[in-house]
Design a protein around this motif. Sequence first.
Motif, PDB file in Angstrom:
ATOM      1  N   VAL A  27       0.847  -1.197   0.000  1.00 47.41           N
ATOM      2  CA  VAL A  27       0.000   0.000   0.000  1.00 47.41           C
ATOM      3  C   VAL A  27       0.880   1.243   0.000  1.00 47.41           C
ATOM      4  CG1 VAL A  27      -1.945  -1.108   1.160  1.00 47.41           C
ATOM      5  CG2 VAL A  27      -0.205  -0.010   2.512  1.00 47.41           C
ATOM      6  N   PRO A  28       0.407   2.320  -0.614  1.00 50.01           N
ATOM      7  CA  PRO A  28       1.164   3.575  -0.591  1.00 50.01           C
ATOM      8  C   PRO A  28       1.294   4.100   0.845  1.00 50.01           C
ATOM      9  CG  PRO A  28      -0.535   3.637  -2.293  1.00 50.01           C
ATOM     10  CD  PRO A  28      -0.786   2.417  -1.465  1.00 50.01           C
ATOM     11  N   GLY A  29       2.412   4.717   1.137  1.00 50.35           N
ATOM     12  CA  GLY A  29       2.680   5.262   2.469  1.00 50.35           C
ATOM     13  C   GLY A  29       1.748   6.389   2.863  1.00 50.35           C
ATOM     14  N   ASN A  30       1.109   7.028   1.888  1.00 50.17           N
ATOM     15  CA  ASN A  30       0.196   8.128   2.214  1.00 50.17           C
ATOM     16  C   ASN A  30      -1.241   7.647   2.435  1.00 50.17           C
ATOM     17  OD1 ASN A  30      -0.485   7.517  -0.397  1.00 50.17           O
ATOM     18  ND2 ASN A  30      -0.242   9.596  -1.201  1.00 50.17           N
ATOM     19  N   THR A  31      -1.414   6.341   2.612  1.00 46.93           N
ATOM     20  CA  THR A  31      -2.726   5.762   2.893  1.00 46.93           C
ATOM     21  C   THR A  31      -3.101   6.053   4.343  1.00 46.93           C
ATOM     22  OG1 THR A  31      -2.313   3.974   1.312  1.00 46.93           O
ATOM     23  CG2 THR A  31      -4.034   3.592   2.965  1.00 46.93           C
ATOM     24  N   ASN A  32      -4.303   6.617   4.560  1.00 48.00           N
ATOM     25  CA  ASN A  32      -4.704   6.843   5.954  1.00 48.00           C
ATOM     26  C   ASN A  32      -5.222   5.540   6.558  1.00 48.00           C
ATOM     27  OD1 ASN A  32      -7.616   6.621   5.734  1.00 48.00           O
ATOM     28  ND2 ASN A  32      -7.695   8.711   4.960  1.00 48.00           N
ATOM     29  N   LEU A  33      -5.323   5.516   7.880  1.00 49.73           N
ATOM     30  CA  LEU A  33      -5.673   4.282   8.572  1.00 49.73           C
ATOM     31  C   LEU A  33      -7.096   3.818   8.288  1.00 49.73           C
ATOM     32  CD1 LEU A  33      -3.881   4.803  11.997  1.00 49.73           C
ATOM     33  CD2 LEU A  33      -3.081   3.561   9.977  1.00 49.73           C
ATOM     34  N   LEU A  34      -8.006   4.732   8.020  1.00 50.22           N
ATOM     35  CA  LEU A  34      -9.360   4.314   7.653  1.00 50.22           C
ATOM     36  C   LEU A  34      -9.330   3.570   6.324  1.00 50.22           C
ATOM     37  CD1 LEU A  34     -12.385   4.183   8.134  1.00 50.22           C
ATOM     38  CD2 LEU A  34     -12.582   6.458   7.088  1.00 50.22           C
ATOM     39  N   LYS A  35      -8.558   4.067   5.368  1.00 52.98           N
ATOM     40  CA  LYS A  35      -8.419   3.379   4.082  1.00 52.98           C
ATOM     41  C   LYS A  35      -7.693   2.044   4.270  1.00 52.98           C
ATOM     42  CE  LYS A  35      -8.642   2.975  -0.385  1.00 52.98           C
ATOM     43  NZ  LYS A  35      -9.886   2.570  -0.994  1.00 52.98           N
ATOM     44  N   LEU A  36      -6.690   2.002   5.165  1.00 49.44           N
ATOM     45  CA  LEU A  36      -6.010   0.739   5.442  1.00 49.44           C
ATOM     46  C   LEU A  36      -7.000  -0.281   6.006  1.00 49.44           C
ATOM     47  CD1 LEU A  36      -3.442  -0.973   5.505  1.00 49.44           C
ATOM     48  CD2 LEU A  36      -2.985  -0.031   7.787  1.00 49.44           C
ATOM     49  N   HIS A  37      -7.900   0.182   6.863  1.00 45.47           N
ATOM     50  CA  HIS A  37      -8.960  -0.707   7.379  1.00 45.47           C
ATOM     51  C   HIS A  37      -9.747  -1.308   6.216  1.00 45.47           C
ATOM     52  CE1 HIS A  37     -12.818  -1.939   9.055  1.00 45.47           C
ATOM     53  NE2 HIS A  37     -13.398  -0.999   8.326  1.00 45.47           N
ATOM     54  N   PHE A  54      -6.956   0.108  15.383  1.00 46.72           N
ATOM     55  CA  PHE A  54      -5.534  -0.149  15.235  1.00 46.72           C
ATOM     56  C   PHE A  54      -4.871   0.188  16.559  1.00 46.72           C
ATOM     57  CE2 PHE A  54      -6.858   0.794  10.894  1.00 46.72           C
ATOM     58  CZ  PHE A  54      -6.200  -0.174  10.159  1.00 46.72           C
ATOM     59  N   ILE A  55      -3.821  -0.534  16.895  1.00 51.76           N
ATOM     60  CA  ILE A  55      -3.056  -0.222  18.097  1.00 51.76           C
ATOM     61  C   ILE A  55      -1.585  -0.140  17.699  1.00 51.76           C
ATOM     62  CG2 ILE A  55      -2.464  -0.904  20.448  1.00 51.76           C
ATOM     63  CD1 ILE A  55      -5.102  -2.561  20.446  1.00 51.76           C
ATOM     64  N   PRO A  76      -8.510   9.719  15.852  1.00 53.65           N
ATOM     65  CA  PRO A  76      -9.273   9.498  14.617  1.00 53.65           C
ATOM     66  C   PRO A  76      -8.399   8.932  13.496  1.00 53.65           C
ATOM     67  CG  PRO A  76      -8.983  11.845  15.046  1.00 53.65           C
ATOM     68  CD  PRO A  76      -8.398  11.125  16.212  1.00 53.65           C
ATOM     69  N   GLU A  77      -8.712   7.707  13.093  1.00 51.29           N
ATOM     70  CA  GLU A  77      -7.890   7.000  12.110  1.00 51.29           C
ATOM     71  C   GLU A  77      -7.808   7.717  10.772  1.00 51.29           C
ATOM     72  OE1 GLU A  77      -9.760   3.168  11.596  1.00 51.29           O
ATOM     73  OE2 GLU A  77     -11.699   4.119  11.290  1.00 51.29           O
ATOM     74  N   VAL A  78      -8.821   8.482  10.434  1.00 50.95           N
ATOM     75  CA  VAL A  78      -8.841   9.167   9.149  1.00 50.95           C
ATOM     76  C   VAL A  78      -7.757  10.247   9.070  1.00 50.95           C
ATOM     77  CG1 VAL A  78     -10.552  10.927   9.750  1.00 50.95           C
ATOM     78  CG2 VAL A  78     -10.420  10.090   7.396  1.00 50.95           C
ATOM     79  N   GLU A  79      -7.270  10.707  10.203  1.00 53.13           N
ATOM     80  CA  GLU A  79      -6.285  11.786  10.237  1.00 53.13           C
ATOM     81  C   GLU A  79      -4.827  11.303  10.230  1.00 53.13           C
ATOM     82  OE1 GLU A  79      -7.120  14.402  13.522  1.00 53.13           O
ATOM     83  OE2 GLU A  79      -9.220  14.639  12.920  1.00 53.13           O
TER      84      GLU A  79
END
Length: 182
Positions: A27-37, A54-55, A76-79
């Motif tokens: 995955v690209p490094g600029n992926t936010n955690l919500l997208k990773l979910h 995520f922890i 907030p995972e989106v941030e």
Amino acid sequence: MPKPIPIYQIKITLKGIRPPIWRRIQVPGNTNLLKLHDIIQIAMGWDDDHLHEFIFTGRHYGNPEYDEFGDLETKPEVEYKLNSVIPGEGFRFKYVYDFGDNWEHTLVVEKITLSDKRENHPVCIASKRACPPEDVGGRWGYQECIDALNNLENDEQDEYLAWLGGEYDPEKFDREEINAEL
């Protein structure tokens, strides 16, 4: 020519299952955690019917609305993007899905490379075994389900098969289908 971006290769292993169930994604490094979910849900084969978090080194990331009492101080995972919470290769963190069944995934950043091929990511590059069915009762319920399906003498086999829609092969995983969805 576009500027190369960091690509994180991450191995996702479902904790407590033998033989192991895992995926290797990029995955690209600029992926936010919500997208990773979202990517994990697709890659693993989950239905995204339950809460998650995520922890990272003791800090919780997810939807702060679900941290009822604020005791987890959920961020907030989106941030947050991968490149802001992962210090480098070898870093390990957790992804927990379905707080009732408590599916804990261990994620390991295997390597970070540069790529100018943005259209090829995210991608699942390797995998092993099918994801457990949703709502099977966590790893213990999953093991009971597998035992019943493998034992023709088990009275519960027909019940499990009916619940699973007639079939379930714990060894089957279609990476091409997952990548088409990704």
